[in-house]
Design a protein around this motif. Structure first.
Motif, PDB file in Angstrom:
ATOM      1  N   GLU A  61       0.705  -1.385  -0.036  1.00  0.00           N
ATOM      2  CA  GLU A  61      -0.273   0.428   0.201  1.00  0.00           C
ATOM      3  C   GLU A  61       0.447   1.150   0.041  1.00  0.00           C
ATOM      4  O   GLU A  61       0.785   2.117  -0.522  1.00  0.00           O
ATOM      5  CB  GLU A  61      -0.841  -0.025   1.177  1.00  0.00           C
ATOM      6  CG  GLU A  61      -1.619   1.325   0.881  1.00  0.00           C
ATOM      7  CD  GLU A  61      -3.019   1.600   2.037  1.00  0.00           C
ATOM      8  OE1 GLU A  61      -2.577   2.258   3.543  1.00  0.00           O
ATOM      9  OE2 GLU A  61      -3.609  -0.423   3.016  1.00  0.00           O
ATOM     10  N   ASN A  63       3.478   1.429  -1.052  1.00  0.00           N
ATOM     11  CA  ASN A  63       4.694   1.580  -2.520  1.00  0.00           C
ATOM     12  C   ASN A  63       3.790   2.272  -3.738  1.00  0.00           C
ATOM     13  O   ASN A  63       4.039   3.346  -3.731  1.00  0.00           O
ATOM     14  CB  ASN A  63       4.766   0.376  -2.871  1.00  0.00           C
ATOM     15  CG  ASN A  63       5.934   0.087  -3.893  1.00  0.00           C
ATOM     16  OD1 ASN A  63       6.986   1.192  -4.346  1.00  0.00           O
ATOM     17  ND2 ASN A  63       5.307  -0.537  -4.860  1.00  0.00           N
ATOM     18  N   ASP A  64       2.655   1.605  -3.793  1.00  0.00           N
ATOM     19  CA  ASP A  64       1.717   2.480  -3.974  1.00  0.00           C
ATOM     20  C   ASP A  64       1.027   3.932  -4.154  1.00  0.00           C
ATOM     21  O   ASP A  64       0.812   4.073  -5.207  1.00  0.00           O
ATOM     22  CB  ASP A  64       0.306   1.499  -4.578  1.00  0.00           C
ATOM     23  CG  ASP A  64       0.432   0.207  -5.091  1.00  0.00           C
ATOM     24  OD1 ASP A  64       1.445  -0.283  -5.317  1.00  0.00           O
ATOM     25  OD2 ASP A  64      -0.439  -1.014  -4.262  1.00  0.00           O
ATOM     26  N   GLU A  65       1.249   4.426  -2.889  1.00  0.00           N
ATOM     27  CA  GLU A  65       0.894   5.608  -2.900  1.00  0.00           C
ATOM     28  C   GLU A  65       1.905   6.079  -3.034  1.00  0.00           C
ATOM     29  O   GLU A  65       2.051   7.365  -3.277  1.00  0.00           O
ATOM     30  CB  GLU A  65       0.700   5.759  -0.739  1.00  0.00           C
ATOM     31  CG  GLU A  65       0.418   7.369  -0.926  1.00  0.00           C
ATOM     32  CD  GLU A  65      -0.218   7.320   0.630  1.00  0.00           C
ATOM     33  OE1 GLU A  65       0.577   8.002   1.600  1.00  0.00           O
ATOM     34  OE2 GLU A  65      -0.463   6.119   1.011  1.00  0.00           O
ATOM     35  N   GLN A  67       4.404   6.265  -5.354  1.00  0.00           N
ATOM     36  CA  GLN A  67       3.894   5.405  -7.091  1.00  0.00           C
ATOM     37  C   GLN A  67       3.366   6.360  -7.371  1.00  0.00           C
ATOM     38  O   GLN A  67       3.611   7.255  -8.209  1.00  0.00           O
ATOM     39  CB  GLN A  67       4.272   4.113  -7.581  1.00  0.00           C
ATOM     40  CG  GLN A  67       5.809   3.136  -7.252  1.00  0.00           C
ATOM     41  CD  GLN A  67       5.419   1.871  -8.201  1.00  0.00           C
ATOM     42  OE1 GLN A  67       4.712   1.447  -8.386  1.00  0.00           O
ATOM     43  NE2 GLN A  67       6.386   1.479  -8.384  1.00  0.00           N
TER      44      GLN A  67
END
Length: 96
Positions: A61, A63-65, A67
């Motif tokens: 989560e 990492n996605d945020e 990126q």
């Protein structure tokens, strides 16, 4: 101390806009706090796989945020690091 000089000053090779961000561990501390918060909600984990799943979910989560929304270090500044290396690789070697 003299032997460690190169290691201690390695951050100086980065662009000046990134140097201040390399001094702090705030993003890592924030991530650790989020992992602890989520683990405290569960309380007792039945096995190691469940711990791995919850921590993995938090890390994915985060990492996605990062990126999609945040750029801790601007990509334009990182180009300054790559360019000299590319120039060195494309420069022909002198013939003996």
């Amino acid at each position: 101390m003299d032997a460690a000089k190169a290691d201690v000053l390695a951050y100086m090779a980065f662009p000046s806009q990134h140097r201040t961000k390399l001094h702090f561990t705030n993003p890592l501390e924030r991530l650790n706090k989020e992992v602890k918060r989520r683990a405290d909600v569960v309380g007792i984990f039945p096995n190691e796989d469940s711990i791995t799943r919850i921590i993995g979910a938090v890390l994915l989560e985060a990492n996605d945020e990062w990126q999609l929304q945040h750029r801790y270090m601007q990509i334009e500044g990182m180009v300054e690091l790559v360019t000299p290396q590319l120039e060195e690789m494309t420069t022909p070697l002198p013939t003996p």
